[in-house]
Design a protein around this motif. Structure first.
Motif: not given
Lengths: 296, 323
Positions: A226, A229-230, A233, A246, A270
């Motif tokens: 996570v 991906a954050s 992103f 992401g 994800i």
């Protein structure tokens, strides 16, 4: 308590032919089994990406830009005409690699720190644990952000940053575990026969630590996925054009009005990966040490 | 009690010391000369001699020729008196920028805490009372899903459903404060608040459920039932009060969630809080802003952690002995 009650069942599981044993295990832990197969599937996809992907994930103009799903492009194309299905397949590599390396970094720092702090005690313990507390004071993503701001973006920095942010959990749980076995008879016996400190720690204390570390590591994989991906992103994680789930979501966010579906597939990927790691982590925790149930 | 508060506060001092050293060293860990990263990018295009002069001037201005400990002490003294330096991009005081944007992040965080509390606690209590019923199963499935869903993706799905498909909420952008236009502000912040609440709501629901189950198995609950108290009264008066202990921990954790989550969620919904400020600062290589934001965040977290332990010790005196 529960550990004692579980022992006869565990021995029952150990009997019979291998397949039957596995089936019984799967029947007892359906969620863990589901997670295990999902992770297995995603790892196979990551390894076989060049065979499975119909196009190169970075090749621009494999079709019309922002084209919908078709026989040629199962998930359609992005704003540069890159094949989304191929990017999704290759994206699994980043999530898996970042997850495992970040967790290795976290455990690689956290476990020795916890062992030393717990075994040495005194001022070493106080000093190390205050440093760990200081790391905890930075919310994970803020710490990662600060590290990225200092050392620049890129996959190595991302892995190291997430690793450092996840480290405190290992130090704390290992220290607690060491403290709980430090006074036990077999440790005293080892010391009494004159075993040096390092040997006591490695041979007699460390083996008691792997179970909670394994649980924390599995759940940590979910957190690392996570976090990567954050960061990606936000555009400060793994650098484009390398596809990650992401930064595919970032592309999708830009095209939300025209191609809303672009925001779905990478998110589902994800979600499934994180869910699977959580399932395995929960299962391991219940199976290995029910006392850890309150963890997380 | 007083001695516990003092001891716990003193324990936080070395933590704050390490935090401040870490934040201070960020500038010195930057690749290359820290001075060059403090000079606005525009000035670096001038001819080399003039640039060198500017470097020397900045070096002197910032006292970067002094020994590191001396620089650290000066930096810390300034930071503690509220001077976190000046932004390279906006030329504003970093402290002012944070003060302006913090209320936005805090109100978003409060709203998300409200959402997760008002859903997770009743859901957790009901799930524990009707263990293994369909209510319990549905609640558990939902919590497993929300734990595994990254907040920003939940936010994207909300935008997809409520803005793109149903068109019932305004899309991200054009943020207004609650005190300027409450209705519009509520419309704009409901989705980010839910996105921010998703994970903590799921975690809190599981926490409530498991601590309720633990409390319900205690002898004094059976005693209360045995002496003829109604089920409702037992749950509300005896069980819930004790099961509420983890709530204190949750509110402390919520602070960390909000700071971490706000970075992504504020970016996604174009909300001008401290999180989006930090991300903007990374893109414009505005180092003092990142440094200030990281320092303030860590400071707040340390203070909140002390408060949580103190409140906990008030609610549950056993903690004081245990520490």
């Amino acid at each position: 308590m529960t550990t004692v009650a579980a022992t006869p069942q565990t021995t029952a599981l150990a009997r019979g032919p291998a397949i039957k044993r596995w089936l019984r295990l799967a029947g007892r832990y359906p969620l863990g089994t589901f997670g295990f197969f999902c992770i297995g599937f995603i790892i196979v996809v990551a390894l076989a990406a060049p065979v499975l992907a119909p196009y190169s994930p970075t090749q621009v103009g494999t079709g019309l830009p922002l084209d919908g799903p078709s026989a040629d492009h199962w998930l359609g194309t992005d704003q540069l005409g890159r094949d989304l299905f191929s990017r999704l397949i290759y994206g699994s590599r980043v999530s898996i690699i970042v997850g495992f390396i970040a967790v290795s970094v976290a455990a690689g720092i956290g476990v020795p720190v916890g062992l030393i702090a717990g075994y040495a005690g005194g001022w070493a313990d106080a000093l190390l644990m205050r440093v760990v507390d200081a790391v905890i004071a930075f919310p994970a993503l803020i710490l990662a952000l600060a590290i990225v701001a200092t050392f620049g973006t890129g996959i190595q920095v991302v892995m190291a940053a997430i690793g450092v942010a996840l480290m405190p959990q290992y130090a704390r749980i290992v220290r607690a575990q060491v403290l709980s076995v430090k006074g036990s008879d077999y440790v005293l016996a080892a010391k009494a026969v004159g075993a040096p400190g390092l040997r006591v720690v490695i041979r007699h204390i460390a083996p008691n630590v792997w179970a909670p570390v394994l649980v924390v590591a599995t759940l940590g994989l979910a957190n690392a996925v996570v976090a990567e991906a954050s960061l990606s992103f936000l555009g400060i994680g793994v650098k484009p054009p390398q596809p990650t789930w992401g930064n595919m979501l970032l592309d999708g966010f830009g095209q939300m009005q025209r191609r809303p579906a672009m925001s779905v597939a990478p998110g589902v990927a994800i979600f499934v990966l994180v869910l699977s790691f959580n399932f395995i982590g929960d299962t391991l925790r219940d199976a290995l040490d029910p006392r850890l149930r309150g963890l997380r | 009690m007083v001695s516990f508060v003092i001891r716990r506060s003193l324990e936080a001092l070395p933590v704050l010391f390490f935090v401040s050293v870490a934040v201070f060293s960020m500038v010195h860990l930057l690749p290359g000369d820290p001075v060059r990263s403090l000079i606005p990018v525009g000035d670096q295009t001038v001819d080399p001699a003039e640039f060198e002069e500017a470097v020397q001037r900045v070096r002197k201005e910032h006292g970067l020729d002094d020994p590191l400990p001396q620089q650290y002490v000066r930096w810390l003294t300034r930071a503690l008196s509220g001077d976190l330096g000046t932004s390279i991009a906006t030329k504003q005081h970093v402290a002012t920028m944070i003060r302006e944007r913090l209320p936005v992040t805090v109100s978003l965080g409060a709203m998300s805490a409200l959402i997760s509390l008002s859903i997770a606690i009743p859901a957790g209590v009901i799930a524990s009372l009707r263990r293994n019923s369909w209510v319990d199963i549905v609640a558990t499935v939902f919590s497993l899903c929300f734990v595994a869903m990254p907040g920003f993706w939940l936010g994207m799905l909300l935008i997809l459903v409520f803005v793109v498909w149903l068109d019932v909420l305004p899309g991200p952008g054009s943020y207004v404060e609650l005190w300027v236009d409450p209705w519009r502000s509520l419309q704009l912040s409901i989705m980010p608040a839910i996105a921010l609440a998703g994970f903590s709501m799921a975690a809190l629901m599981r926490l409530t459920r498991s601590s309720m189950l633990e409390v319900l198995a205690q002898d004094y609950i059976r005693t209360a039932r045995a002496k003829g108290l109604g089920k409702k009264s037992v749950v509300l008066r005896h069980a819930l009060r004790n099961a509420a202990l983890p709530l204190v921990t949750f509110l402390g954790l919520q602070t960390i969630f909000v700071f971490s989550g706000s970075v992504v969620i504020e970016r996604l919904f174009a909300i001008p809080g401290v999180g989006s400020m930090a991300v903007d600062a990374i893109f414009s290589r505005d180092f003092p802003v990142i440094q200030g934001m990281v320092f303030v965040t860590a400071f707040v977290v340390v203070v909140v952690n002390v408060l949580v332990d103190v409140v906990y010790s008030v609610v549950d005196p056993r903690i004081r002995v245990g520490l």
